[in-house]
Design a protein around this motif. Structure first.
Motif, mmCIF file in Angstrom:
data_model
loop_
_atom_site.group_PDB
_atom_site.id
_atom_site.type_symbol
_atom_site.label_atom_id
_atom_site.label_comp_id
_atom_site.label_asym_id
_atom_site.label_seq_id
_atom_site.Cartn_x
_atom_site.Cartn_y
_atom_site.Cartn_z
ATOM 1 N N UNK A 36 -2.984 13.795 -13.785
ATOM 2 C CA UNK A 36 -2.277 12.552 -13.485
ATOM 3 C C UNK A 36 -3.147 11.670 -12.603
ATOM 4 N N UNK A 37 -3.202 10.397 -12.974
ATOM 5 C CA UNK A 37 -4.026 9.482 -12.181
ATOM 6 C C UNK A 37 -3.244 8.980 -10.974
ATOM 7 N N UNK A 38 -3.685 9.385 -9.830
ATOM 8 C CA UNK A 38 -3.064 8.911 -8.591
ATOM 9 C C UNK A 38 -4.143 8.159 -7.832
ATOM 10 N N UNK A 39 -3.993 6.846 -7.730
ATOM 11 C CA UNK A 39 -5.098 6.092 -7.134
ATOM 12 C C UNK A 39 -5.146 6.309 -5.632
ATOM 13 N N UNK A 41 -5.547 5.650 -1.806
ATOM 14 C CA UNK A 41 -5.217 4.541 -0.913
ATOM 15 C C UNK A 41 -6.219 4.581 0.237
ATOM 16 N N UNK A 42 -6.957 3.478 0.425
ATOM 17 C CA UNK A 42 -7.891 3.419 1.543
ATOM 18 C C UNK A 42 -8.994 4.452 1.431
ATOM 19 N N UNK A 43 -8.935 5.436 2.346
ATOM 20 C CA UNK A 43 -10.024 6.408 2.384
ATOM 21 C C UNK A 43 -9.486 7.797 2.697
ATOM 22 N N UNK A 70 -9.140 -2.603 -1.027
ATOM 23 C CA UNK A 70 -9.492 -1.745 0.107
ATOM 24 C C UNK A 70 -10.970 -1.892 0.487
ATOM 25 N N UNK A 73 -12.105 -1.913 4.138
ATOM 26 C CA UNK A 73 -11.936 -0.613 4.794
ATOM 27 C C UNK A 73 -13.026 0.351 4.357
ATOM 28 N N UNK A 77 -17.453 2.660 5.858
ATOM 29 C CA UNK A 77 -17.894 4.055 5.832
ATOM 30 C C UNK A 77 -19.301 4.237 5.271
ATOM 31 N N UNK B 298 5.742 15.986 -11.932
ATOM 32 C CA UNK B 298 4.383 16.307 -12.352
ATOM 33 C C UNK B 298 3.698 15.067 -12.955
ATOM 34 N N UNK B 299 4.473 14.324 -13.730
ATOM 35 C CA UNK B 299 3.910 13.170 -14.444
ATOM 36 C C UNK B 299 3.701 11.947 -13.562
ATOM 37 N N UNK B 300 4.414 11.889 -12.450
ATOM 38 C CA UNK B 300 4.406 10.649 -11.679
ATOM 39 C C UNK B 300 3.035 10.378 -11.076
ATOM 40 N N UNK B 301 2.733 9.083 -10.924
ATOM 41 C CA UNK B 301 1.448 8.740 -10.294
ATOM 42 C C UNK B 301 1.634 8.330 -8.831
ATOM 43 N N UNK B 302 2.847 8.409 -8.344
ATOM 44 C CA UNK B 302 3.135 8.126 -6.929
ATOM 45 C C UNK B 302 2.558 6.797 -6.476
ATOM 46 N N UNK B 303 2.647 5.844 -7.370
ATOM 47 C CA UNK B 303 2.188 4.494 -7.081
ATOM 48 C C UNK B 303 3.346 3.569 -7.437
ATOM 49 N N UNK B 335 6.079 -6.034 -8.536
ATOM 50 C CA UNK B 335 5.956 -4.643 -8.091
ATOM 51 C C UNK B 335 7.281 -4.165 -7.536
ATOM 52 N N UNK B 402 -0.752 9.690 0.535
ATOM 53 C CA UNK B 402 -0.241 8.625 -0.330
ATOM 54 C C UNK B 402 0.994 9.091 -1.085
ATOM 55 N N UNK B 403 0.922 10.308 -1.636
ATOM 56 C CA UNK B 403 2.056 10.827 -2.395
ATOM 57 C C UNK B 403 3.269 11.044 -1.487
ATOM 58 N N UNK B 499 -8.212 3.236 9.685
ATOM 59 C CA UNK B 499 -8.166 2.776 8.292
ATOM 60 C C UNK B 499 -6.929 3.312 7.580
ATOM 61 N N UNK B 502 -4.114 1.130 8.458
ATOM 62 C CA UNK B 502 -4.312 -0.168 7.833
ATOM 63 C C UNK B 502 -4.013 -0.124 6.340
ATOM 64 N N UNK B 503 -4.373 0.989 5.698
ATOM 65 C CA UNK B 503 -4.220 1.089 4.241
ATOM 66 C C UNK B 503 -2.773 1.249 3.812
ATOM 67 N N UNK B 504 -2.036 2.072 4.564
ATOM 68 C CA UNK B 504 -0.670 2.363 4.137
ATOM 69 C C UNK B 504 0.288 1.289 4.618
#
Lengths: 206, 660
Positions: A36-39, A41-43, A70, A73, A77, B298-303, B335, B402-403, B499, B502-504
């Motif tokens: 599964x593609x989970x992008x 976030x940040x670093x 990102x 950020x 690095x 399982x399938x989710x991309x948590x985005x 979104x 992230x997830x 960071x 900042x990212x989340x």
């Protein structure tokens, strides 16, 4: 405090979003794969200890988000990295063409003597290939860096790629120490000191 | 006369034969009593009578044997008839059409194919039975005949007990199902057909004979059978794991009930059993849904879901109740704050409710009972199945920040959607959710718990990352002088935290604050532990300086408000104890520490005497070590002596506070 390693190398993974940077790292650190593609976030980072010539080397590998939003950020690095993996996806021509832009980024933000390597990931998907092996090789030769095709999914060349990069960093570092004995003198002296159990030191380019 | 008797016997006309015999015995033989052969004939008559009795009994035995074969067909026809009356496709309750047998191999001698007798038999049987009622399928005359003969011969009781005994044996046989009955629907059909067949036959016997069986006897037999049937169905349905098979079994049981009810057999206990099977059906559904939920996770991309077209947007808002003006007004790509698993989970809970309802159809239940059942099992699904799935998802090792953050956000939207689930149930059962007796869905609190679990894991995951940095920490505890700048690992750690926060950007403020606070606490604890670690015996002034430089970085990080919304100084507080420890160690201000101990305005109020003891021991050890190489100078000797005195007093302090 007892030290658990001899060297710490900081590596960085960069490349377009979706080329499989996180998967390559997951394969190397966990020896597993998740489709599964989970992008990212940040670093994020993973640490794995490897052994080279009897030395324990901790690799702290930074995984960056490929997404543009990102960028500020992640570029922060570059400077601390001693080795950078440039990753593209062999089924995605655009990601390959962008390698040039990523190299420009490195030149702009990273330390000048950073070790670099180009990885063409997803080489298990030969039927969907958009970038030939030769073109990858060609680009690497042009920039004077090493090249490998990898597959995080099938576990091809991932281990080899990181070991190669780590070995090159180690060699470069030892060369530097040999050519600047005065700089490294303090460390060598420590090495002979009876009280120290082992001469361990951290190599950092800040 | 004898010839006539013979003929009647051959035609199985036993009763006329008996009459003939009687005539012979009472009318003709007395007329010729003076002859010797008459005596012989009298003896013959007894034997002939026994012969008639035996012949009729042998016919009855054939009947009993045949009835075993046919009662399944009788049952099937009866059940089909009832199904037809209720508008159900009769083939649902009947056995599948047997495939025509392959033609028999040609005769090896003549090479001709022969039509076998059995083949002909089945053909006749099939063509003739379609419209026949059960009674017409079977010829009951051997029973009547035999019953009659025995009565005439004064052996009615003997016959009655024989018949009942044989039939009871047969009842036992048909009540014992095939061991693999639970595997297929046909297995159940066969079982039901035989039982119905048996009781239809008995019912017929009851109504067409006088006194061979009584209704009391039949009721008793049915009661026995019913207990057995309930036990058998309970056992066998427990093996079932396929919900659609269970639904089919339910329909079969209902038609089994209807058919027997038609013959006047009470079946209430079977309806009770159906309620039991329903609970089990719900359990099976829950197991199914567990897999469904796990697959969704399982399938989710948590985005967060990104929508490019109106069609995509509509597709989601039609299955998931989400209304947000901001999202509605914003241009494409829009979104949603949640990831795909939110609408999918919501949809699946609804599917589950539909599946639950399916079993309650035709069970003679009131709307209120159905509503109660649906709510109860939906609650089970939410609080057991879904909650369990969420909890194992949240605990899954290797789950990234992230997830976890997305999961926490997702549960919030599922929690909000719970009210719509309540409305959904009300809309199908017609019972208002405001009704007092209605059980409330516990989804809201379950999602709340799941969220706090996810948040806990966020804090733990962050701490775990900090631990990884701490493992890179590489303090030289004998350092003569600090490096003049903070340690590399700490600079990286601080940058990483910055960071991350900042990212989340989607991290809720409250969670971000708690995460930041917990991270700072964890760093302070980790550095304190390194400093006081029992494995290192030495602490040099240079090392203390180095730690101090690192802690300054942490304090700076805290003061720069990496996450908005803290009250001034709250975050820096997390480093206060460590700060006091370092200040005390650097300033050598032991006199103040000892003098102000336990007082209100104590600069080192957070430093416990135990900590102080460890510090002084380590500092003092550090001096001894350097003493190996150089002879101690006077000020050093004096300092050493001072430290020893301080140590003595501190230990006294530890002891006295231990006694208090």
């Amino acid at each position: 405090m007892a030290k658990t390693y001899d060297f710490l190398f900081k590596l960085l993974l960069i490349g377009d979003s979706g080329v499989g940077k996180t998967c390559v790292l997951f394969r190397f650190s966990e020896d597993a794969f998740n489709s599964t593609f989970i992008s990212t976030i940040g670093i994020d980072f993973k640490i794995r200890t490897i052994e080279l010539d009897g030395k324990k080397i901790k690799l702290q590998i930074w995984d960056t988000a490929g997404q543009e939003r990102f960028r500020t950020i992640t570029t922060a690095y570059y400077r601390g990295a001693m080795g950078i993996m440039l990753v593209y996806d062999i089924t995605n021509e655009k990601s390959f063409e962008n390698i040039k832009n990523w190299i420009r980024n490195i030149e702009e933000h990273a330390s000048s003597d950073v070790e670099r390597m180009i990885l063409g990931n997803k080489c298990d998907c030969d039927d969907r290939r958009g970038v030939s092996r030769q073109r990858g090789e060609q680009l690497a030769v042009e920039y004077g860096v090493k090249f490998m095709e990898t597959s995080a999914k099938a576990g091809i060349n991932v281990e080899q790629a990181f070991f190669t990069l780590a070995r090159d960093i180690k060699a470069k570092m030892e060369n530097k120490l040999a050519s600047h004995p005065s700089k490294g003198g303090g460390t060598q002296l420590k090495k002979n000191e009876p009280q120290k159990k082992s001469s361990t030191w951290k190599c950092q380019l800040l | 006369m004898y010839g006539k008797l013979k003929k009647q016997m051959d035609c199985k006309r036993y009763y006329p034969a008996l009459k003939t015999l009687e005539q012979l015995e009472h009318t003709y033989l007395p007329r010729v009593s003076e002859y010797r052969f008459t005596k012989v004939m009298y003896d013959q008559i007894v034997r002939l009578r026994d012969g008639i009795k035996e012949a009729s009994m042998s016919d009855l035995k054939d009947f009993l044997e045949n009835i075993r074969k046919y009662s399944s067909k009788i049952g099937e026809v009866a059940m089909q008839h009832v199904a037809d009356q209720h508008g159900l496709d009769p083939t649902f309750v009947s056995m599948p059409e047997k495939k025509r047998k392959a033609p028999p191999p040609p005769n090896p001698f003549t090479g001709e194919a022969e039509a076998t007798v059995t083949d002909q038999e089945t053909n006749i049987y099939k063509d003739g039975d379609e419209e026949l009622s059960a009674q017409e399928l079977v010829d009951f005359s051997p029973v009547y005949r035999c019953w009659h003969i025995y009565n005439v011969l004064g052996a009615g009781e003997e016959f009655e007990s024989y018949y009942r005994k044989q039939r009871k044996k047969q009842a036992k046989l048909c009540l014992q199902p095939a061991t693999n009955m639970h595997e297929t629907l046909d297995g159940y059909k066969k079982y039901f057909h035989e039982i119905i067949g048996f009781f239809v036959v008995e019912d017929n016997i009851l109504h067409t004979t006088t006194g061979l069986i009584t209704s009391g006897y039949l009721d008793e037999l049915w009661e026995m059978a019913l207990s057995k049937i309930v036990a058998v169905l309970r056992t066998h349905s427990a093996y079932c794991t396929d919900p659609s098979l269970m639904l089919d079994i339910k329909i079969l049981i209902i038609f089994f009930c209807h058919t027997l009810e038609g013959y006047g057999f009470p079946v209430t206990r079977l309806y009770g059993l159906l309620i039991e099977i329903r609970d089990q059906y719900n359990e099976i559904l829950m197991k199914r849904w567990k897999n469904t939920f796990m697959d969704i996770f399982e399938d989710d991309n948590y985005t967060p879901i990104t929508l490019h077209y109106q069609a995509e947007y509509t597709a989601i808002v039609t299955i998931f109740p989400f209304k947000d003006e901001f999202v509605e007004k914003s241009p494409f790509p829009k979104r949603f704050p949640f990831s795909e698993f939110v609408p999918r989970v919501y949809q699946q809970v609804k599917e589950y409710i539909y599946a639950c309802l399916k079993f309650s159809e035709d069970l003679n239940l009131s709307q209120a009972e159905i509503d109660d059942m649906v709510r109860k099992s939906t609650n089970f699904l939410l609080t057991r199945t879904l909650s369990g799935c969420l909890s194992s998802l949240i605990r899954r090792p290797g789950l990234g920040l992230a997830q976890l953050i997305q999961i926490a956000i997702n549960t919030e939207y599922l929690e909000i959607a719970c009210i719509h689930l309540e409305e959904f149930i009300s809309s199908i059962t017609g019972i208002s959710r405001e009704a007092t007796h209605v059980a409330k869905l516990q989804g809201k609190s379950m999602f709340k718990d799941a969220r706090s679990h996810a948040e806990q894991q966020i804090y733990l995951a962050l701490n775990h990352k900090i631990d990884e940095f701490m493992e890179l920490a590489n303090y030289e505890w004998t350092l003569v002088e600090s490096k003049g700048h903070a340690s590399g690992y700490l600079m990286d750690l601080v940058a990483f935290l910055q960071s991350t926060f900042m990212s989340f950007t989607n991290l809720p403020d409250k969670v971000a604050q708690t995460a930041c606070m917990s991270a700072c606490k964890h760093i302070a604890e980790s550095i304190t532990n390194l400093l006081l670690d029992h494995d290192t015996k030495i602490l040099s002034a240079g090392a203390i300086q180095q730690v101090n430089l690192d802690v300054i970085q942490c304090e700076q990080f805290a003061s720069l408000e990496p996450v908005p919304g803290f009250t001034v100084g709250a975050l820096q507080m997390t480093f206060s104890e460590l700060r006091q420890i370092l200040d005390l160690a650097m300033s050598d201000d032991w006199s103040s520490y000892l003098a102000d101990f336990g007082k209100d305005r104590n600069k080192y109020s957070l430093v416990s005497p135990q900590t102080a003891v460890v510090l002084v021991e380590k500092i003092s050890n550090g001096m001894k070590k350097t003493g190996v190489f150089t002879s101690m100078k006077k000020p050093e000797k004096e300092r050493k002596k001072l430290l020893e005195t301080v140590l003595k007093q501190l230990r006294a302090l530890v002891n006295s506070s231990a006694m208090m």
